[in-house]
Design a protein around this motif. Sequence first.
Motif, short mmCIF file in Angstrom:
data_model
loop_
_atom_site.label_atom_id
_atom_site.label_comp_id
_atom_site.label_asym_id
_atom_site.label_seq_id
_atom_site.Cartn_x
_atom_site.Cartn_y
_atom_site.Cartn_z
N ASN A 77 -17.49 78.14 55.71
CA ASN A 77 -16.49 78.16 54.83
C ASN A 77 -16.51 77.49 53.58
O ASN A 77 -15.46 77.39 53.00
N SER A 78 -17.49 77.17 53.27
CA SER A 78 -17.53 76.50 51.80
C SER A 78 -18.43 77.25 50.85
O SER A 78 -19.21 77.97 51.28
N THR A 86 -13.99 74.31 50.12
CA THR A 86 -13.94 74.71 51.45
C THR A 86 -12.52 75.45 51.60
O THR A 86 -11.43 75.26 50.90
N SER A 88 -9.66 77.75 53.90
CA SER A 88 -8.73 77.93 55.16
C SER A 88 -9.31 79.16 55.62
O SER A 88 -9.97 80.14 55.20
N LYS A 89 -9.07 79.34 56.81
CA LYS A 89 -9.46 80.65 57.89
C LYS A 89 -8.96 82.05 56.97
O LYS A 89 -9.69 82.91 57.11
N SER A 90 -7.60 81.58 56.45
CA SER A 90 -6.97 83.00 55.78
C SER A 90 -7.46 83.25 54.61
O SER A 90 -7.41 84.19 53.69
N GLY A 91 -8.27 82.06 53.88
CA GLY A 91 -8.69 82.21 52.54
C GLY A 91 -7.67 82.07 51.45
O GLY A 91 -7.77 82.02 50.30
#
Length: 111
Positions: free
Chosen positions: A5-6, A29, A31-34
């Motif tokens: 996620n980076s 980096t 988040s999961k949601s972007g």
Amino acid sequence: MAKPNSRIMYVECKSGRDGNGPARIGRVTFSKSGKSVYFDGKVFQSCNGQGIAGNYFDTATGEEYWISGPKRNGGDRHWSGAGPVHVDGDVAEEYWRCLRGIVPPKNPLLA
């Protein structure tokens, strides 16, 4: 080593800077949601298209930032902006060789 996620991104402070705000190339980096971006100890939230000059804002200060993938030609600043773009040391080699496709310059920490 890159974290999941980076990604190497261009990050520029836009608030009250007329396109001349501090700008860096560094690893962010997501988040999961972007919708949230983490960089340099700061948390940025998406403006969801509602920003004046930026596409993210610093959740602590409200300042707007432009965060985007770096351009292969190095033209990341807005055409009317000016000033140095600093490259974080931990991403310099990858930025110059992989993203820009060139040998790093004498000072690889300035784009």
